[in-house]
Structure formats: structure tokens, C-alpha cells
Design a protein around this motif. Sequence first.
Motif, PDB file in Angstrom:
ATOM      1  N   LYS A 142      -0.524  -5.514  -4.712  1.00  0.00           N
ATOM      2  CA  LYS A 142      -0.723  -6.825  -4.075  1.00  0.00           C
ATOM      3  C   LYS A 142      -1.789  -7.675  -4.768  1.00  0.00           C
ATOM      4  N   THR A 156      -9.569 -10.416  -0.300  1.00  0.00           N
ATOM      5  CA  THR A 156     -10.378 -10.209   0.915  1.00  0.00           C
ATOM      6  C   THR A 156     -10.874  -8.770   1.048  1.00  0.00           C
ATOM      7  N   ARG A 183     -15.247  -4.229   1.155  1.00  0.00           N
ATOM      8  CA  ARG A 183     -15.894  -3.282   0.244  1.00  0.00           C
ATOM      9  C   ARG A 183     -17.401  -3.572   0.173  1.00  0.00           C
ATOM     10  N   ARG A 230     -14.685  -7.564  11.622  1.00  0.00           N
ATOM     11  CA  ARG A 230     -13.544  -8.441  11.314  1.00  0.00           C
ATOM     12  C   ARG A 230     -13.866  -9.873  11.759  1.00  0.00           C
ATOM     13  N   ARG A 243      -4.968  -7.321   4.255  1.00  0.00           N
ATOM     14  CA  ARG A 243      -4.162  -6.516   5.184  1.00  0.00           C
ATOM     15  C   ARG A 243      -3.633  -7.343   6.354  1.00  0.00           C
ATOM     16  N   ASP A 244      -4.384  -8.423   6.674  1.00  0.00           N
ATOM     17  CA  ASP A 244      -4.069  -9.183   7.897  1.00  0.00           C
ATOM     18  C   ASP A 244      -4.013 -10.684   7.620  1.00  0.00           C
ATOM     19  N   ARG A 250      -5.951   6.633   4.087  1.00  0.00           N
ATOM     20  CA  ARG A 250      -6.365   5.217   4.163  1.00  0.00           C
ATOM     21  C   ARG A 250      -5.254   4.393   4.838  1.00  0.00           C
ATOM     22  N   ASP A 306      -5.693   2.215   8.200  1.00  0.00           N
ATOM     23  CA  ASP A 306      -5.456   0.766   8.153  1.00  0.00           C
ATOM     24  C   ASP A 306      -4.300   0.348   9.081  1.00  0.00           C
ATOM     25  N   ARG A 348      -5.372   1.168  13.249  1.00  0.00           N
ATOM     26  CA  ARG A 348      -6.560   0.653  13.951  1.00  0.00           C
ATOM     27  C   ARG A 348      -6.067  -0.347  15.002  1.00  0.00           C
TER      28      ARG A 348
HETATM   29  O1   DC Z   1      -7.513  -4.124  -0.573  1.00  0.00           O
HETATM   30  P1   DC Z   1      -8.647  -3.121  -0.693  1.00  0.00           P
HETATM   31  O2   DC Z   1      -8.202  -1.745  -1.100  1.00  0.00           O
HETATM   32  O3   DC Z   1      -9.755  -3.626  -1.550  1.00  0.00           O
HETATM   33  O4   DC Z   1      -9.233  -3.002   0.798  1.00  0.00           O
HETATM   34  C1   DC Z   1     -10.221  -2.044   1.124  1.00  0.00           C
HETATM   35  C2   DC Z   1     -10.193  -1.804   2.629  1.00  0.00           C
HETATM   36  O5   DC Z   1     -10.640  -2.978   3.310  1.00  0.00           O
HETATM   37  C3   DC Z   1      -8.848  -1.482   3.228  1.00  0.00           C
HETATM   38  O6   DC Z   1      -8.574  -0.096   3.218  1.00  0.00           O
HETATM   39  C4   DC Z   1      -8.911  -2.050   4.618  1.00  0.00           C
HETATM   40  C5   DC Z   1      -9.915  -3.156   4.519  1.00  0.00           C
HETATM   41  N1   DC Z   1      -9.315  -4.493   4.527  1.00  0.00           N
HETATM   42  C6   DC Z   1      -8.963  -5.030   5.748  1.00  0.00           C
HETATM   43  O7   DC Z   1      -9.100  -4.352   6.764  1.00  0.00           O
HETATM   44  N2   DC Z   1      -8.483  -6.293   5.832  1.00  0.00           N
HETATM   45  C7   DC Z   1      -8.308  -7.036   4.730  1.00  0.00           C
HETATM   46  N3   DC Z   1      -7.840  -8.289   4.843  1.00  0.00           N
HETATM   47  C8   DC Z   1      -8.631  -6.498   3.452  1.00  0.00           C
HETATM   48  C9   DC Z   1      -9.117  -5.215   3.387  1.00  0.00           C
END
Ligand code: DC
Length: 214
Positions: free
Chosen positions: A13, A31, A36, A90, A112-113, A162, A166, A169
Motif C-alpha cells: 500500500k 499515516t 510508529r 487515534r 488502516r482507517d 499484527r 489491527d 481492535r
Molecule cells: O502502515 P504501518 O505498518 O507503518 O503501520 C504501523 C501500525 O500503525 C499498524 O500495524 C497499525 C497502525 N496504524 C493504524 O492503526 N492506523 C493507520 N492509519 C496507520 C497505521
Amino acid sequence: MIVAVDGPTASGKGTIAKALAAHFGLPHLDTGLLYRAVGRQVALHGGDPDDPADALAACTFPDALLKEETLRSEAAGSLASRVSVHPAVRRALYDRQRAFALQPGGAVLDGRDIGTVIAPEAQVKLFVTASVAERAHRRWLEMSARGIAVDLAAMERDIAARDDRDMNRADAPLMAAPGALVLDTTTLGREEAIAAAIEAVGARLSAPPTPPGA
Ligand code: DC
């Protein structure tokens, strides 16, 4: 135009979002980096990523942290996933992402969202995915190329854990937004995946708008 790109870790992505931003001339926000940075800040302060108060306090991380190479590590990704379950975290990161999405001219955001919470009105929503085995293999190749020895089976277990955190939750779980185009990159190479995404976004943009309530 707002383009929302969501999907699990190592699905491609980020690569796709960057390529879409370059192709359509839009700014891009990863995001995941924000989460992180929160995870890293908790660790730097000796806090507990599973403690909502410690994680919330870390949301005031300095922007310089976003440039740290350590944020790209698996350990940082795992810490990010842990702090991201807290609704207060969040909420604290919401305004920054929302403002980025709403800037004049539009933007591409990946996470993710994005299509479900940050920018549900996005004109284009993509959900990028790939099998756990393929994603573990990609990560393993990436780490091996950087000279980091990792066990493939352990990597697969970490990625599955993971995903599980994710997707399950309570607050803003990872899922395809209603109406999102699902792009499975399991059998696609990098360039093929990018081309498929550009074509999908182009097709979505040239399609007649959906009438309200349809
Ligand atoms: O995309 P990433 O692997 O860098 O994201 C790391 C963690 O951050 C992912 O496991 C869940 C969280 N995350 C999230 O909850 N919402 C987002 N919009 C982006 C990442």
C-alpha cells in the motif's frame, strides 16, 4: 481529490500510495509513520505501549522523530500496532491526518482507517492486500537485502499477529471501506501493482458519479 489507500502491513500500500501521488501530482501522507513515532516515543521514555496514558503522552512526539530510520524497523511497526489500539491515541492523531486530507487540491493518504474514519468522503478508496505468506516473504527479502538476518517463519507469525491486532481492535479496525476497490497484489510485481492501481483510480475518476442512495 482525496485518495484513501488502506491495507495490512507489507501489502504494497505504501509503494502504491507514493506512486499514485506522483502520478496524479498530489501530496502523500504515510499515516503509519505517525503511529510508529508514537510507539518509538513511548519506548524512548521507558513507557508501556499497552498503557493508554503512556501512549497518549507520547502523541506529542517531536516532528524530527518522523525522519528517524529506526521507525522503519519491524520493532517500530509492532510498537505502532500496540499503541494504535488506544482510542485516545487515534483521537490525538486524527486532526493532523484530517487536515492533510482536506488540503486544497486533495491528497493521497495510506494507512488502516483512511477510507473508513479519516476521509470517508474520499473520491477513491483502495484496499490493498496480499497473502500472509507473500507479505512475509517480501519483508524477509527487504530485511535480507539490508543485511538483517530474520527467520521467515517468525516473520510470518509476526505479520499474522499484527493483522490480528489491527483487524480486531474495537476502535477503527483495519477493514476495506464500503465501496473500496480491493487490489490483491499477491501475484503482482511492484510495477504491475502500481499500474493496476493507477488504472483502477483512473477508471474510478472517469466513471459517472453514483446517484445519492444508490
Ligand atoms: O502502515 P504501518 O505498518 O507503518 O503501520 C504501523 C501500525 O500503525 C499498524 O500495524 C497499525 C497502525 N496504524 C493504524 O492503526 N492506523 C493507520 N492509519 C496507520 C497505521
